[in-house]
Design a protein around this motif. Structure first.
Motif, mmCIF file in Angstrom:
data_model
loop_
_atom_site.group_PDB
_atom_site.id
_atom_site.type_symbol
_atom_site.label_atom_id
_atom_site.label_comp_id
_atom_site.label_asym_id
_atom_site.label_seq_id
_atom_site.Cartn_x
_atom_site.Cartn_y
_atom_site.Cartn_z
ATOM 1 N N SER A 177 -10.674 13.711 -55.262
ATOM 2 C CA SER A 177 -10.329 13.779 -53.726
ATOM 3 C C SER A 177 -9.229 12.597 -53.329
ATOM 4 C CB SER A 177 -11.480 13.249 -52.705
ATOM 5 O OG SER A 177 -12.395 14.848 -52.986
ATOM 6 N N TRP A 217 -14.160 9.509 -44.257
ATOM 7 C CA TRP A 217 -12.770 10.095 -44.161
ATOM 8 C C TRP A 217 -11.975 8.753 -43.906
ATOM 9 C CZ3 TRP A 217 -9.965 14.070 -45.394
ATOM 10 C CH2 TRP A 217 -10.761 15.296 -45.229
ATOM 11 N N ALA A 258 -4.681 13.319 -46.630
ATOM 12 C CA ALA A 258 -5.965 14.312 -47.067
ATOM 13 C C ALA A 258 -6.097 15.409 -46.753
ATOM 14 C CB ALA A 258 -7.254 13.209 -47.033
ATOM 15 N N VAL A 271 -9.903 18.224 -50.826
ATOM 16 C CA VAL A 271 -10.849 17.371 -50.815
ATOM 17 C C VAL A 271 -12.373 17.664 -50.893
ATOM 18 C CG1 VAL A 271 -11.395 15.157 -49.537
ATOM 19 C CG2 VAL A 271 -9.164 15.969 -49.462
ATOM 20 N N ALA A 316 -5.495 13.210 -51.688
ATOM 21 C CA ALA A 316 -5.335 12.301 -50.552
ATOM 22 C C ALA A 316 -4.044 11.693 -50.700
ATOM 23 C CB ALA A 316 -6.315 11.759 -49.930
#
Length: 85
Positions: free
Chosen positions: A61, A6, A39, A54, A65
């Motif tokens: 993703s 992340w 995100a 995501v 984001a």
């Protein structure tokens, strides 16, 4: 996705979002925070419109984001009163 994933995705998305919105970064820490928040916002927006959010550490993703980061950065500049350079 792991916390490190992340953070990396947030850094990349925040950096790219900053370049799209105002042509300069906000700083590494703020880019990461805005990218991770972006995100999440992007995932919520995409889910709202019937697409998946995501899904992991992949190109899709990253696109989600970055779109979310652009929205968050636009709102950030609107609230703080900072203008795009």
């Amino acid at each position: 996705m792991s916390v490190i994933g992340w953070i990396v995705l947030g850094l990349i998305a925040g950096y790219l979002g900053s370049k799209i919105v105002n042509k300069s970064g906000q700083g590494v820490l703020l880019d990461i925070v805005l990218g991770v928040v972006g995100a999440i916002v992007g995932g919520v927006l995409f889910t709202f419109f019937g697409m998946s959010g995501v899904t992991g550490f992949n190109i899709y993703s990253l696109i989600v984001a970055v779109i979310g980061a652009v929205v968050v950065l636009w709102l950030y500049h609107a609230v703080t009163g900072r203008r795009s350079v």
